[in-house]
Design a protein around this motif. Structure first.
Motif, mmCIF file in Angstrom:
data_model
loop_
_atom_site.group_PDB
_atom_site.id
_atom_site.type_symbol
_atom_site.label_atom_id
_atom_site.label_comp_id
_atom_site.label_asym_id
_atom_site.label_seq_id
_atom_site.Cartn_x
_atom_site.Cartn_y
_atom_site.Cartn_z
ATOM 1 N N LEU A 41 71.839 39.768 65.804
ATOM 2 C CA LEU A 41 71.815 40.756 64.822
ATOM 3 C C LEU A 41 72.446 39.848 63.395
ATOM 4 C CD1 LEU A 41 71.926 43.350 63.103
ATOM 5 C CD2 LEU A 41 74.263 43.823 64.355
ATOM 6 N N LEU A 42 73.506 39.110 63.713
ATOM 7 C CA LEU A 42 74.185 37.895 63.033
ATOM 8 C C LEU A 42 72.952 37.330 62.104
ATOM 9 C CD1 LEU A 42 76.508 36.745 61.698
ATOM 10 C CD2 LEU A 42 76.735 35.284 63.692
ATOM 11 N N ALA A 43 72.241 36.433 62.976
ATOM 12 C CA ALA A 43 71.111 35.822 62.580
ATOM 13 C C ALA A 43 70.040 36.404 61.599
ATOM 14 C CB ALA A 43 70.589 34.933 63.771
ATOM 15 N N LEU A 44 69.699 37.601 61.949
ATOM 16 C CA LEU A 44 68.824 38.286 61.579
ATOM 17 C C LEU A 44 69.208 38.861 59.969
ATOM 18 C CD1 LEU A 44 67.449 40.722 64.277
ATOM 19 C CD2 LEU A 44 66.168 39.094 62.890
ATOM 20 N N ILE A 45 70.523 39.347 59.973
ATOM 21 C CA ILE A 45 71.179 39.794 58.667
ATOM 22 C C ILE A 45 71.131 38.415 57.681
ATOM 23 C CG2 ILE A 45 73.103 40.259 57.439
ATOM 24 C CD1 ILE A 45 73.679 42.212 59.712
ATOM 25 N N LEU A 46 71.230 37.245 58.219
ATOM 26 C CA LEU A 46 71.319 35.882 57.414
ATOM 27 C C LEU A 46 69.925 35.777 57.044
ATOM 28 C CD1 LEU A 46 73.424 33.447 59.402
ATOM 29 C CD2 LEU A 46 73.871 34.214 57.439
ATOM 30 N N GLY A 47 68.950 35.863 57.955
ATOM 31 C CA GLY A 47 67.489 35.576 57.291
ATOM 32 C C GLY A 47 66.992 36.482 56.305
ATOM 33 N N PHE A 71 58.379 37.944 70.348
ATOM 34 C CA PHE A 71 59.739 38.787 69.589
ATOM 35 C C PHE A 71 60.855 37.906 70.046
ATOM 36 C CE2 PHE A 71 63.334 41.745 70.337
ATOM 37 C CZ PHE A 71 63.091 42.118 69.099
ATOM 38 N N ALA A 72 61.158 37.298 71.161
ATOM 39 C CA ALA A 72 62.087 36.625 71.741
ATOM 40 C C ALA A 72 62.129 35.303 71.266
ATOM 41 C CB ALA A 72 61.991 36.572 73.173
ATOM 42 N N PHE A 73 60.961 34.586 70.691
ATOM 43 C CA PHE A 73 60.866 33.480 70.186
ATOM 44 C C PHE A 73 60.859 33.135 68.708
ATOM 45 C CE2 PHE A 73 58.436 32.391 74.072
ATOM 46 C CZ PHE A 73 59.289 31.183 74.607
ATOM 47 N N ALA A 74 61.184 34.229 68.173
ATOM 48 C CA ALA A 74 60.671 34.355 66.635
ATOM 49 C C ALA A 74 61.824 33.849 65.700
ATOM 50 C CB ALA A 74 60.293 35.547 66.143
ATOM 51 N N GLY A 75 63.067 33.478 66.235
ATOM 52 C CA GLY A 75 64.539 33.247 65.611
ATOM 53 C C GLY A 75 64.277 31.946 64.861
ATOM 54 N N TYR A 76 63.388 30.987 65.389
ATOM 55 C CA TYR A 76 63.695 29.428 64.584
ATOM 56 C C TYR A 76 63.422 29.789 63.106
ATOM 57 C CZ TYR A 76 58.653 29.984 65.583
ATOM 58 O OH TYR A 76 57.301 30.444 66.040
ATOM 59 N N ALA A 77 62.671 30.693 62.746
ATOM 60 C CA ALA A 77 62.377 31.056 61.158
ATOM 61 C C ALA A 77 63.779 30.951 60.486
ATOM 62 C CB ALA A 77 61.682 32.240 60.956
ATOM 63 N N LEU A 99 69.097 28.885 68.068
ATOM 64 C CA LEU A 99 69.342 29.225 69.249
ATOM 65 C C LEU A 99 69.795 30.629 69.235
ATOM 66 C CD1 LEU A 99 70.942 26.074 71.319
ATOM 67 C CD2 LEU A 99 68.784 27.224 71.412
ATOM 68 N N GLY A 100 70.878 30.945 68.451
ATOM 69 C CA GLY A 100 71.427 32.248 68.172
ATOM 70 C C GLY A 100 70.523 33.307 68.086
ATOM 71 N N SER A 101 69.632 33.112 67.261
ATOM 72 C CA SER A 101 68.442 34.023 66.732
ATOM 73 C C SER A 101 67.373 34.112 67.945
ATOM 74 C CB SER A 101 67.614 33.282 65.715
ATOM 75 O OG SER A 101 68.544 33.103 64.609
ATOM 76 N N MET A 102 67.003 33.042 68.824
ATOM 77 C CA MET A 102 65.990 33.001 69.723
ATOM 78 C C MET A 102 66.660 33.600 71.289
ATOM 79 S SD MET A 102 63.320 30.057 68.943
ATOM 80 C CE MET A 102 64.842 28.824 68.614
ATOM 81 N N ILE A 103 67.878 32.769 71.557
ATOM 82 C CA ILE A 103 68.470 33.253 72.685
ATOM 83 C C ILE A 103 69.605 34.341 72.654
ATOM 84 C CG2 ILE A 103 69.925 32.291 74.757
ATOM 85 C CD1 ILE A 103 68.763 29.590 74.374
ATOM 86 N N GLY A 104 68.666 35.451 72.235
ATOM 87 C CA GLY A 104 69.421 36.676 72.096
ATOM 88 C C GLY A 104 68.765 38.010 72.897
ATOM 89 N N ALA A 105 69.091 39.062 72.413
ATOM 90 C CA ALA A 105 68.649 40.304 73.194
ATOM 91 C C ALA A 105 67.109 40.245 73.450
ATOM 92 C CB ALA A 105 68.872 41.540 72.256
ATOM 93 N N GLY A 106 66.305 39.501 72.727
ATOM 94 C CA GLY A 106 64.780 39.542 73.152
ATOM 95 C C GLY A 106 64.559 39.133 74.704
#
Length: 423
Positions: free
Chosen positions: A290-296, A202-208, A29-36
């Protein structure tokens, strides 16, 4: 190609499994429900006009197929790296490498873009300085362990959901609502809808991020297939509610011409008091992304370093915190440098192209699974693969060209390295 999972790396370089279903869902959720959702609605409306909601639905279908394929693969190969690992195991070393390359380059650009989004909302006159500070702070949080990152993500998700709910309620209960603005007119073309879907992806891609953290998930065969669809489902409901409410008060034309759609929607609804709240929410959302992106990105870097596609020193895992500390520090340094020197807020299309290429390889990998290893119905990876390719090449020409060049550079580097090994 192999049909059995590669054993996790043991000893000092093994990450620690600490994340259960709630933590994994929160990271997704933190990756998807973000700035996108704060940034992609306007360019999508410019592309699709009155077909915006159709574009959102198309993006959601492709995301569902990708998520299903990724969840089945992640349960079978619960190691850091996500599609880099799946492509390597199911399709061959080159395809795994290409997936990892697309992910790292595209998502590093997204990291810088999210950092600059934080800066532009918190202190527009010092956006670069604030962006660098945000990267440094979140890299420090990630460095000290996954539990702290998961806790911070919970707080960020709660704040962003509260802000989005407030905007949706203010719009839906205002006198500015006009249901005719949801009608699909002749201005909604197939090409425009597909381009909007590619931008909204772009706004959905965080589940990866859930899959790339597979080596840190407890009971991955059970946790990952549960966490990914839950996170995606919640995100779809939230995005649809926000998109509908904003369209009802601004209409496709008004949405297409704004640089701050949620702020303008709040004003149009007569809720001026929400403007500073939305600004804070956007900054917090960008921090969460940003937090989740750096993790991934750091976990994919770790996986590629283990296989010597990147310097092997980056495969080190901190003996106390059990995180890939060298990879995290390198990613943080690269992102901070980009955020300090470049304006990457226009990188949505470039990032989407890279991520769509990444998921195309994930779907192709899932297609090769036998039924005994949990292969989804063949229609899912087939639709996901076709959808990824269609959306990638429907993006603006500049995004397609730059994305294709980056993939070609990565492929050339791989080929040269193979030639060097052969000689």
């Amino acid at each position: 190609m192999t049909s059995t999972p590669t054993p996790a790396v043991g000893g000092a370089n093994e990450l620690q499994r600490r994340l259960g279903v709630p933590d994994a869902v929160m990271i997704g959720l933190g990756s998807m429900i973000g700035a996108g959702i704060f940034t992609s609605l306007a360019p999508a409306a410019r592309a699709a006009s009155s077909g915006l909601l159709i574009g959102l639905a198309v993006a959601a279908v492709v995301a569902y197929c990708n998520a299903t394929s990724s969840a089945r693969l992640a349960a079978l190969y619960p190691a850091s790296g996500g599609t880099y690992v799946y492509g390597r195991e199911r399709l061959g070393a080159f395809w795994g490498y290409l997936a990892g390359w697309a992910f790292i380059v595209g998502k590093t650009a997204s990291c810088a873009a999210m950092a600059l989004t934080v800066g532009s909302y918190i202190w527009p006159g010092q956006a670069h300085a604030i962006a660098v500070a945000a990267v440094v702070a979140l890299t420090a949080v990630n460095y000290t362990g996954m539990q702290k990152s998961a806790l911070l993500t919970r707080v960020i998700v709660a704040v962003v959901l509260a802000v989005l709910t407030a905007v949706a309620v203010a719009c839906l209960t205002s006198g500015a609502v006009d249901t005719a603005r949801l009608d699909v007119g002749p201005d909604a073309t197939l090409g425009g809808v597909l381009q909007a879907a590619g931008l909204l992806f772009f706004a959905f891609a965080g589940y990866a991020r859930i899959a790339t953290l597979g080596e840190e998930v407890k009971d991955p065969a059970r946790t990952i297939p549960r966490a990914i669809p839950i996170a995606l489902g919640i995100t779809l409901v939230v995005y649809m509610a926000v998109a509908v409410s904003v369209l009802l008060v601004l209409g496709p034309g008004g949405l297409a011409t704004t640089d701050a759609p949620l702020t303008d929607a709040a004003r149009a609804a007569g809720a001026d008091w929400l403007t500073p709240v939305v600004r804070v929410g956007a900054a917090v959302a960008a921090l969460g992304s940003l937090l989740a992106l750096i993790l991934g990105v750091s976990r994919t870097t770790l996986a590629m370093a283990r296989d010597h596609h990147l310097p092997h020193a980056l495969a080190a895992v901190h003996p106390k915190f059990k995180v890939p500390h060298r990879a995290e520090l390198l990613v943080g340094a690269v992102v901070a440098t980009a955020a300090a020197t470049t304006d990457l807020r226009g990188a949505i299309g470039f990032s989407s192209f890279g991520v769509l290429a990444y998921y195309a390889i994930a779907n192709a990998s899932a297609w090769t699974l036998p039924p005994a290893q949990g292969r989804p119905a063949r229609i899912i990876p087939a639709l996901g693969l076709a959808g990824c390719l269609a959306l990638a090449f429907a993006l603006p020409a500049s995004s397609v060209i730059s994305g294709a060049v980056v993939l070609a550079v990565g492929a050339a580097a791989y080929g040269l390295r193979q030639l060097a090994k052969a000689n």
